[in-house]
Write a protein that holds these residues in place. Structure first.
Motif, PDB file in Angstrom:
ATOM      1  N   CYS A  17     -19.868 -55.456 -73.001  1.00  0.00           N
ATOM      2  CA  CYS A  17     -20.232 -55.570 -71.565  1.00  0.00           C
ATOM      3  C   CYS A  17     -19.858 -56.732 -70.702  1.00  0.00           C
ATOM      4  O   CYS A  17     -19.997 -56.625 -69.306  1.00  0.00           O
ATOM      5  CB  CYS A  17     -21.621 -54.555 -71.195  1.00  0.00           C
ATOM      6  SG  CYS A  17     -22.023 -53.523 -72.529  1.00  0.00           S
ATOM      7  N   GLU A  18     -19.866 -58.107 -71.356  1.00  0.00           N
ATOM      8  CA  GLU A  18     -19.517 -58.951 -70.889  1.00  0.00           C
ATOM      9  C   GLU A  18     -18.394 -58.684 -70.107  1.00  0.00           C
ATOM     10  O   GLU A  18     -17.371 -59.633 -69.387  1.00  0.00           O
ATOM     11  CB  GLU A  18     -20.353 -59.878 -71.279  1.00  0.00           C
ATOM     12  CG  GLU A  18     -21.575 -60.457 -71.963  1.00  0.00           C
ATOM     13  CD  GLU A  18     -21.974 -61.369 -72.912  1.00  0.00           C
ATOM     14  OE1 GLU A  18     -20.679 -62.064 -73.591  1.00  0.00           O
ATOM     15  OE2 GLU A  18     -22.963 -61.760 -73.271  1.00  0.00           O
ATOM     16  N   SER A  19     -17.652 -58.418 -71.375  1.00  0.00           N
ATOM     17  CA  SER A  19     -15.997 -58.599 -70.950  1.00  0.00           C
ATOM     18  C   SER A  19     -15.713 -57.563 -69.378  1.00  0.00           C
ATOM     19  O   SER A  19     -15.063 -57.922 -68.646  1.00  0.00           O
ATOM     20  CB  SER A  19     -14.577 -58.121 -71.861  1.00  0.00           C
ATOM     21  OG  SER A  19     -14.920 -59.047 -73.284  1.00  0.00           O
ATOM     22  N   VAL A  20     -16.656 -56.583 -69.483  1.00  0.00           N
ATOM     23  CA  VAL A  20     -16.152 -55.022 -68.228  1.00  0.00           C
ATOM     24  C   VAL A  20     -16.713 -55.743 -67.449  1.00  0.00           C
ATOM     25  O   VAL A  20     -16.144 -56.133 -66.097  1.00  0.00           O
ATOM     26  CB  VAL A  20     -16.738 -54.277 -68.822  1.00  0.00           C
ATOM     27  CG1 VAL A  20     -17.505 -53.588 -67.494  1.00  0.00           C
ATOM     28  CG2 VAL A  20     -16.169 -53.864 -69.701  1.00  0.00           C
ATOM     29  N   ASP A  21     -18.097 -57.109 -67.168  1.00  0.00           N
ATOM     30  CA  ASP A  21     -18.513 -57.717 -65.715  1.00  0.00           C
ATOM     31  C   ASP A  21     -17.400 -58.543 -65.767  1.00  0.00           C
ATOM     32  O   ASP A  21     -17.151 -58.761 -64.503  1.00  0.00           O
ATOM     33  CB  ASP A  21     -19.900 -58.377 -66.213  1.00  0.00           C
ATOM     34  CG  ASP A  21     -20.813 -57.081 -66.491  1.00  0.00           C
ATOM     35  OD1 ASP A  21     -20.709 -55.779 -66.182  1.00  0.00           O
ATOM     36  OD2 ASP A  21     -21.916 -57.643 -67.406  1.00  0.00           O
ATOM     37  N   ALA A  22     -16.502 -59.485 -66.297  1.00  0.00           N
ATOM     38  CA  ALA A  22     -15.921 -60.904 -66.112  1.00  0.00           C
ATOM     39  C   ALA A  22     -14.526 -59.403 -65.378  1.00  0.00           C
ATOM     40  O   ALA A  22     -14.032 -60.051 -64.481  1.00  0.00           O
ATOM     41  CB  ALA A  22     -15.593 -61.072 -67.474  1.00  0.00           C
ATOM     42  N   LEU A  23     -14.691 -58.435 -65.976  1.00  0.00           N
ATOM     43  CA  LEU A  23     -12.670 -57.877 -64.846  1.00  0.00           C
ATOM     44  C   LEU A  23     -12.971 -57.144 -64.151  1.00  0.00           C
ATOM     45  O   LEU A  23     -12.373 -57.232 -63.482  1.00  0.00           O
ATOM     46  CB  LEU A  23     -12.471 -56.665 -66.786  1.00  0.00           C
ATOM     47  CG  LEU A  23     -11.403 -55.910 -66.189  1.00  0.00           C
ATOM     48  CD1 LEU A  23     -10.469 -56.697 -66.368  1.00  0.00           C
ATOM     49  CD2 LEU A  23     -11.183 -54.899 -67.088  1.00  0.00           C
ATOM     50  N   ASP A  24     -14.622 -56.180 -63.974  1.00  0.00           N
ATOM     51  CA  ASP A  24     -14.659 -56.351 -62.342  1.00  0.00           C
ATOM     52  C   ASP A  24     -14.865 -57.635 -61.047  1.00  0.00           C
ATOM     53  O   ASP A  24     -14.344 -57.087 -60.183  1.00  0.00           O
ATOM     54  CB  ASP A  24     -16.302 -55.308 -63.036  1.00  0.00           C
ATOM     55  CG  ASP A  24     -16.973 -55.495 -61.430  1.00  0.00           C
ATOM     56  OD1 ASP A  24     -15.693 -53.954 -61.369  1.00  0.00           O
ATOM     57  OD2 ASP A  24     -18.075 -55.379 -60.848  1.00  0.00           O
ATOM     58  N   GLN A  25     -15.083 -58.223 -62.325  1.00  0.00           N
ATOM     59  CA  GLN A  25     -15.066 -60.055 -60.886  1.00  0.00           C
ATOM     60  C   GLN A  25     -14.190 -59.861 -60.965  1.00  0.00           C
ATOM     61  O   GLN A  25     -13.581 -60.221 -59.643  1.00  0.00           O
ATOM     62  CB  GLN A  25     -16.430 -60.590 -61.637  1.00  0.00           C
ATOM     63  CG  GLN A  25     -17.738 -60.531 -61.959  1.00  0.00           C
ATOM     64  CD  GLN A  25     -18.542 -60.495 -60.801  1.00  0.00           C
ATOM     65  OE1 GLN A  25     -18.091 -60.486 -59.480  1.00  0.00           O
ATOM     66  NE2 GLN A  25     -19.370 -59.655 -60.257  1.00  0.00           N
ATOM     67  N   SER A  26     -12.774 -59.803 -61.979  1.00  0.00           N
ATOM     68  CA  SER A  26     -11.225 -60.685 -61.464  1.00  0.00           C
ATOM     69  C   SER A  26     -11.189 -58.835 -60.810  1.00  0.00           C
ATOM     70  O   SER A  26     -10.183 -59.573 -59.826  1.00  0.00           O
ATOM     71  CB  SER A  26     -10.736 -60.936 -63.052  1.00  0.00           C
ATOM     72  OG  SER A  26     -11.058 -61.934 -63.898  1.00  0.00           O
ATOM     73  N   SER A  27     -11.840 -58.186 -60.962  1.00  0.00           N
ATOM     74  CA  SER A  27     -10.722 -56.852 -59.654  1.00  0.00           C
ATOM     75  C   SER A  27     -11.655 -57.592 -58.461  1.00  0.00           C
ATOM     76  O   SER A  27     -10.557 -57.394 -57.179  1.00  0.00           O
ATOM     77  CB  SER A  27     -10.561 -55.165 -59.993  1.00  0.00           C
ATOM     78  OG  SER A  27     -13.031 -55.413 -60.095  1.00  0.00           O
ATOM     79  N   ARG A  28     -12.825 -57.874 -58.429  1.00  0.00           N
ATOM     80  CA  ARG A  28     -12.571 -58.295 -56.795  1.00  0.00           C
ATOM     81  C   ARG A  28     -12.139 -59.610 -56.264  1.00  0.00           C
ATOM     82  O   ARG A  28     -11.945 -59.512 -55.118  1.00  0.00           O
ATOM     83  CB  ARG A  28     -14.189 -58.421 -56.928  1.00  0.00           C
ATOM     84  CG  ARG A  28     -15.386 -57.037 -57.107  1.00  0.00           C
ATOM     85  CD  ARG A  28     -16.877 -57.536 -57.170  1.00  0.00           C
ATOM     86  NE  ARG A  28     -17.659 -56.061 -57.744  1.00  0.00           N
ATOM     87  CZ  ARG A  28     -17.746 -54.660 -57.022  1.00  0.00           C
ATOM     88  NH1 ARG A  28     -16.968 -54.590 -56.280  1.00  0.00           N
ATOM     89  NH2 ARG A  28     -18.170 -53.608 -57.842  1.00  0.00           N
ATOM     90  N   VAL A  29     -11.742 -60.562 -56.889  1.00  0.00           N
ATOM     91  CA  VAL A  29     -11.138 -61.518 -56.483  1.00  0.00           C
ATOM     92  C   VAL A  29      -9.767 -61.142 -56.025  1.00  0.00           C
ATOM     93  O   VAL A  29      -9.209 -61.434 -55.015  1.00  0.00           O
ATOM     94  CB  VAL A  29     -11.287 -62.083 -57.644  1.00  0.00           C
ATOM     95  CG1 VAL A  29     -10.037 -63.699 -57.352  1.00  0.00           C
ATOM     96  CG2 VAL A  29     -12.806 -62.906 -58.149  1.00  0.00           C
ATOM     97  N   ILE A  30      -9.141 -60.513 -56.783  1.00  0.00           N
ATOM     98  CA  ILE A  30      -8.120 -59.882 -56.438  1.00  0.00           C
ATOM     99  C   ILE A  30      -8.117 -58.731 -54.973  1.00  0.00           C
ATOM    100  O   ILE A  30      -6.795 -58.581 -53.973  1.00  0.00           O
ATOM    101  CB  ILE A  30      -7.505 -58.350 -58.113  1.00  0.00           C
ATOM    102  CG1 ILE A  30      -6.960 -59.212 -59.047  1.00  0.00           C
ATOM    103  CG2 ILE A  30      -6.057 -58.141 -57.367  1.00  0.00           C
ATOM    104  CD1 ILE A  30      -6.521 -59.017 -60.221  1.00  0.00           C
ATOM    105  N   GLU A  31      -8.807 -57.789 -55.112  1.00  0.00           N
ATOM    106  CA  GLU A  31      -9.608 -56.900 -53.783  1.00  0.00           C
ATOM    107  C   GLU A  31      -9.096 -57.783 -52.439  1.00  0.00           C
ATOM    108  O   GLU A  31      -8.932 -57.749 -51.166  1.00  0.00           O
ATOM    109  CB  GLU A  31     -10.096 -56.180 -53.987  1.00  0.00           C
ATOM    110  CG  GLU A  31     -10.844 -55.016 -52.516  1.00  0.00           C
ATOM    111  CD  GLU A  31     -11.986 -54.098 -53.214  1.00  0.00           C
ATOM    112  OE1 GLU A  31     -12.003 -53.665 -53.037  1.00  0.00           O
ATOM    113  OE2 GLU A  31     -13.095 -54.918 -53.958  1.00  0.00           O
ATOM    114  N   LYS A  32     -10.194 -59.455 -52.625  1.00  0.00           N
ATOM    115  CA  LYS A  32      -9.574 -59.769 -51.639  1.00  0.00           C
ATOM    116  C   LYS A  32      -8.888 -60.698 -51.728  1.00  0.00           C
ATOM    117  O   LYS A  32      -8.262 -60.754 -49.912  1.00  0.00           O
ATOM    118  CB  LYS A  32     -11.508 -61.656 -51.771  1.00  0.00           C
ATOM    119  CG  LYS A  32     -12.356 -60.617 -51.780  1.00  0.00           C
ATOM    120  CD  LYS A  32     -13.479 -61.787 -52.257  1.00  0.00           C
ATOM    121  CE  LYS A  32     -14.866 -61.352 -52.717  1.00  0.00           C
ATOM    122  NZ  LYS A  32     -16.066 -62.870 -52.851  1.00  0.00           N
TER     123      LYS A  32
END
Length: 267
Positions: free
Chosen positions: A134-149
């Motif tokens: 869950c922690e890894s998935v949350d970190a991946l979700d945050q990274s995808s949002r950074v990429i989106e920006k």
């Protein structure tokens, strides 16, 4: 009790009431030697009746002395306890069977307990693994949002580059022959902006797909986490129940063993 008439036994040896094995034994010979010395015997004994069936007696052999003190007869008092002894032997066999069954069951319970405890440990490990996932998935979700920006910034840059290329094209048209070289550069910049915009669109779609997958993983992980938590709770309860059963079985086993010992002593 023995099934004989007086005429059938009068004048015959006492050994007609015992098995051939006991008749030829040291124990039987010793009984008569002790009686001849005037020693009284009392106890539970097995004898054979007229039909060849075993009979249990609670008997006493009493040597009788004459006026000179010599042993001249033995008087025997006996009561038939065959039914009680058979019941006792049956109880002993049952207690042995119970004891053996309890021992086997206790071994099974012990094996189940080890497996349950092992499963509980694995369940606890799985719970920790799910939490880490869950922690890894949350970190991946945050990274995808950074990429989106970052993609948004690139898109804005591509739009501005495209606008700059348009302005350059207009200015080169105004400059006429002198602006021909500038027009070539403007066309290249415009093509670059187009390719950048296309690549940005593809990245954007990929990021959206990643986010959809992440969302699915998060939902699945949450369900797994709930299931693992429930399994872990159930394993804990089962382990406690098995432990209680183990204590109960152990108590039953001790009772059966004690009953077996008492029956053996009584026999």
């Amino acid at each position: 009790t023995m099934g004989y008439t007086l005429e059938e036994i009068q004048g015959r040896h006492h050994s007609i009431f015992v098995t051939p094995e006991y008749r030829n034994s040291t124990e039987y010979a010793d009984l008569w030697r002790r009686l001849a010395r005037g020693e009284r015997f009392q106890g539970k004994i097995s004898r054979i009746n007229r039909k060849g069936e075993k009979v249990w007696l609670d008997a006493s052999y009493n040597p009788i002395r004459d006026a000179n003190g010599a042993i001249y007869r033995v008087v025997k008092y006996a009561s038939n306890i065959t039914s009680a002894m058979q019941n006792q032997q049956n109880a002993s066999q049952i207690s042995v069977s119970i004891s053996d069954s309890v021992s086997q069951f206790a071994g099974t319970i012990s094996e189940i307990s080890r497996n349950v405890n092992r499963t509980a440990i694995l369940s606890q490990d799985a719970k920790g693994t799910v939490a880490e996932t869950c922690e890894s998935v949350d970190a991946l979700d945050q990274s995808s949002r950074v990429i989106e920006k970052i993609v948004e910034v690139i898109r804005e840059l591509a739009d501005q580059t495209n606008l700059l290329a348009l302005n350059a094209t207009i200015e080169s048209a105004r400059a006429g022959e002198a602006g021909r070289g500038f027009a070539v550069v403007a066309t290249a910049v415009k093509e670059l902006a187009k390719q950048t915009g296309k690549a940005t669109g593809e990245i954007e779609e990929t990021v959206r797909e990643i986010q959809r997958n992440i969302k699915g993983v998060v939902e699945s992980t949450d369900k797994i986490s709930e299931s693992v938590a429930e399994v872990n709770s159930n394993m804990t309860m089962i382990a406690a129940a098995v432990e209680q059963q183990s204590v109960t079985i152990s108590s039953i086993g001790q009772t059966a063993h004690e009953l077996r010992r008492l029956n053996s002593e009584a026999t």
